[in-house]
Design a protein around this motif. Sequence first.
Motif, PDB file in Angstrom:
ATOM      1  N   SER A  48      63.500  89.530  36.664  1.00 44.77           N
ATOM      2  CA  SER A  48      64.384  88.437  36.248  1.00 44.77           C
ATOM      3  C   SER A  48      65.796  88.920  35.918  1.00 44.77           C
ATOM      4  N   PRO A  83      64.894  90.896  29.430  1.00 46.35           N
ATOM      5  CA  PRO A  83      64.093  89.875  28.735  1.00 46.35           C
ATOM      6  C   PRO A  83      63.588  90.408  27.407  1.00 46.35           C
ATOM      7  N   GLN A 127      49.627  78.117  36.183  1.00 53.29           N
ATOM      8  CA  GLN A 127      50.447  77.518  35.127  1.00 53.29           C
ATOM      9  C   GLN A 127      49.833  76.217  34.641  1.00 53.29           C
ATOM     10  N   LYS A 135      55.734  84.326  33.947  1.00 51.96           N
ATOM     11  CA  LYS A 135      57.112  84.232  34.426  1.00 51.96           C
ATOM     12  C   LYS A 135      57.197  84.958  35.757  1.00 51.96           C
ATOM     13  N   ILE A 137      59.361  85.635  39.561  1.00 50.21           N
ATOM     14  CA  ILE A 137      60.661  85.618  40.236  1.00 50.21           C
ATOM     15  C   ILE A 137      60.436  85.739  41.738  1.00 50.21           C
ATOM     16  N   GLU A 155      56.636  88.928  36.092  1.00 51.55           N
ATOM     17  CA  GLU A 155      57.330  89.868  35.209  1.00 51.55           C
ATOM     18  C   GLU A 155      56.358  90.293  34.105  1.00 51.55           C
TER      19      GLU A 155
END
Length: 247
Positions: A48, A83, A127, A135, A137, A155
């Motif tokens: 990210s 992050p 999800q 998370k 990407i 991530e």
Amino acid sequence: MKFFIVKEDGAPIYTGVITGTHKWRIPGVDTCAACGVTWGNNSRAYPSVDLSPVASLADFVEPRAEPIEEYERLCELVRPFLPPGALLEPGTNLGPIVGTALGRFGQLVTSYPQWLLVQREALEKLQAEGLQGLKAIPAQLRFRQRNAPELLELELLPVGRAYPDCLPTEREPSCPRCGRFGLSLPKDLLLDAATLPNQLDVFRLEDLSTVIVCTERFAKACKRLKLDGVVFDPVPVSRLKKRASIK
């Protein structure tokens, strides 16, 4: 709660190959002034992170080792973009995976043992299960085939540690300057319950960064949804009082 190590499914139907690397990286350390070791570890990745605002982007492109002072300077340039919960060490990868891909991939992909990718549809299903910390990407991959899947990299934050009793009694202490410690994956890995997260369903171990761990919730959801491409090996957890701590 039970935990599992996420590993590649070696079945011959999975022919997918990714040739690429992350967009940017922290250099390795060339002969640390404190421990005298030249090293880097590319198993940590934070896809990210966007380093576009950094003026000296060229410093984060070429894989190389730098003196400890230069490594520390570059780390400070990167820290504002990380992050929460991220850790930096020599060789850390940043930004999305860039490269090419070919072949048949499962819904979950660990073509590289230290990276975990997921197809878009599978991510949305996971999800919807309410799993925490997913998370992902998009990878910047050029596929040499029709009907190519969209792959995203999860991530994985560094959380959780090995229980000290499963590690060699005589082991190198961590370097106070560069942070290196000479740990190898023990034959019989045992996780330290006190260090495991409550808010993440898939993560990377902090001290053994090539090991990807998930909760029983994650493993059960993947099996129920029939998401293929990986296998889940149970890993024991110790809730005993620690004999010693890893430094």
